[in-house]
Scaffold this active site. Structure first.
Site, mmCIF file in Angstrom:
data_model
loop_
_atom_site.group_PDB
_atom_site.id
_atom_site.type_symbol
_atom_site.label_atom_id
_atom_site.label_comp_id
_atom_site.label_asym_id
_atom_site.label_seq_id
_atom_site.Cartn_x
_atom_site.Cartn_y
_atom_site.Cartn_z
ATOM 1 N N SER A 100 0.859 -1.189 0.000
ATOM 2 C CA SER A 100 0.000 0.000 0.000
ATOM 3 C C SER A 100 0.890 1.232 0.000
ATOM 4 O O SER A 100 1.515 1.559 1.013
ATOM 5 C CB SER A 100 -0.913 0.000 1.232
ATOM 6 O OG SER A 100 -1.815 -1.086 1.191
ATOM 7 N N LYS A 175 -7.521 1.521 -2.609
ATOM 8 C CA LYS A 175 -7.110 1.059 -1.281
ATOM 9 C C LYS A 175 -7.197 2.201 -0.263
ATOM 10 O O LYS A 175 -7.563 1.988 0.894
ATOM 11 C CB LYS A 175 -5.688 0.497 -1.332
ATOM 12 C CG LYS A 175 -5.142 0.007 0.030
ATOM 13 C CD LYS A 175 -5.994 -1.119 0.619
ATOM 14 C CE LYS A 175 -5.496 -1.568 1.993
ATOM 15 N NZ LYS A 175 -4.261 -2.351 1.948
ATOM 16 N N LYS A 243 0.462 5.172 8.577
ATOM 17 C CA LYS A 243 1.045 5.380 7.238
ATOM 18 C C LYS A 243 -0.054 5.570 6.204
ATOM 19 O O LYS A 243 0.002 6.503 5.380
ATOM 20 C CB LYS A 243 1.912 4.183 6.856
ATOM 21 C CG LYS A 243 2.380 4.169 5.402
ATOM 22 C CD LYS A 243 3.119 2.890 5.055
ATOM 23 C CE LYS A 243 2.236 1.681 4.962
ATOM 24 N NZ LYS A 243 1.422 1.636 3.711
#
Length: 296
Positions: A100, A175, A243
Site C-alpha cells: 500500500s 485502497k 502510514k
C-alpha cells in the site's frame, strides 16, 4: 490456471500465507525477504530462496511484492541488487505490487519499469491476515487491462475477487478509500467499547447485541474481541494504519477532497504514536482512548 515461475518479495504476516496458496496452486515460487529467516521458513512448503531481488528477475516471469512502504518498493525494484537494478538481466515481464503506497509514487515507479519493458500492476489487498490465510482477499487492481487480465489467474490463488479499477495507480487510490472506511470504523468501534465500559456494561457483548443491525460488520466482530480480550496474536500494527491515513491526507490535499473524519483519525493515530503505541495491534485504538476518568 497456468503454472508460472513466480518471484515474491515480502513473506510477512500477509505475504507468507499468500505464498503458501501459490505453492499449493502448483506455481514454482522463489522468495526473497530482507530478513532471510522469513523466506527460509517457506522452504519446507516448496519455495526456494533468492539471495537478492535481482535473482528473482532472472528466474521469474512475474514478481509479486508485499513490502512495508514506498521506500521499500523502490529499493526492492530499483536498488543496487533490485529487480530492475542497473545491469540486471531481466526475464520478468510484469511486477505486481500488493504493497500500500501513494498512487503518485506508483505511477512514477511504473513509468520507470515501463522504460525497461516491464509492466506494472498495483494490486493492494483487503481482508487482513485472515483473508490471506483463507485465500479470500479482495484485490483492487490498477494497470493496463491486458496486464491485469494476465495476472488475475495467479492472484486467484489467494483472492476471492480481483477488480480492475483503471490505469496504474487506480488500485492504490481504491485502497485509500478502503482504508478511510476501515480506520474510521475501527476508531468508532474503540469509542463504542470505551463508552460501554465507562457505562458499566459488558463491552464484549456488543457484537452479540448488535448482530443483524446496521452496526453489525466484519470489523465489529473482529475488533470488539481484540479490544476486550488479552493474549490474542496481533494482526497488524497501528503504524501501518498511520502510514495509510497520512497517505489519505496527502491524496485529499492533492485532489481538494474534504475528509474531516479521516483528519480526526489521523490526529488520534499521531497521538497514539506519541504515547508509544505505534507498534500496538490495530485494536490499540482503544488504548489511545483509555484516558482515566478525570484525567482529561
Amino acid at each position: 490456471m497456468d503454472r508460472q515461475a513466480l518471484g515474491f518479495c515480502g513473506p510477512g504476516l500477509m505475504g507468507a500465507p499468500m505464498i503458501g496458496h501459490l505453492l499449493r496452486a502448483g506455481h514454482a515460487v522463489q522468495v526473497w525477504n530482507r530478513t532471510p529467516a522469513k523466506a527460509e521458513a517457506l522452504v519446507a512448503a516448496g519455495a526456494s530462496v533468492a539471495p537478492a531481488p535481482r535473482a528473482l528477475a532472472v528466474n521469474a516471469d512475474v514478481v509479486l511484492l508485499c513490502v512495508a512502504d514506498a521506500a521499500a518498493v523502490e529499493a526492492v525494484v530499483f536498488g543496487e541488487q533490485g529487480l530492475l537494478g542497473a545491469g540486471a538481466a531481466v526475464r520478468t515481464r510484469c511486477i505486481v505490487d500488493h504493497s500500500s503506497i501513494p498512487p503518485d509514487v506508483t505511477r512514477a515507479l511504473a513509468q520507470r519499469a515501463a522504460a525497461l519493458g516491464v509492466a506494472w500492476v498495483d494490486a493492494p489487498v483487503s481482508g487482513g491476515v485472515a483473508g490471506a490465510q483463507n485465500g479470500t482477499l479482495a484485490i483492487m487492481a490498477g494497470g493496463a487491462a491486458a496486464d491485469v487480465e494476465a495476472v488475475a489467474p495467479i492472484l486467484s490463488a489467494y483472492a476471492a475477487r480481483v477488480t480492475h479499477m483503471g490505469a496504474v495507480g487506480a488500485g492504490q487510490t481504491t485502497k485509500l478509500c478502503n482504508q478511510a472506511i476501515v480506520t474510521a470504523t475501527v476508531c468508532a468501534i474503540a469509542e463504542a467499547v470505551s463508552l460501554a465500559r465507562r457505562s458499566g456494561i459488558d463491552a464484549a457483548k456488543l457484537p452479540e447485541a448488535l448482530a443483524g443491525g446496521w452496526a453489525d460488520s466484519t470489523l465489529l466482530r473482529t475488533f470488539v474481541p481484540r479490544m476486550t480480550q488479552d493474549g490474542l496474536e496481533p494482526i497488524g500494527a497501528l503504524r501501518t494504519f498511520q502510514k495509510d491515513v497520512e497517505t489519505i491526507a496527502a491524496a485529499a490535499a492533492q485532489t481538494g477532497t474534504p475528509m474531516p473524519v479521516s483528519g480526526a483519525v489521523q490526529q488520534i493515530l499521531r497521538l497514539g504514536a506519541a504515547m508509544g503505541l505505534a507498534d500496538a495491534d490495530f485494536s490499540g485504538f482503544v488504548e489511545i482512548l483509555q484516558t482515566p476518568r478525570g484525567g482529561a
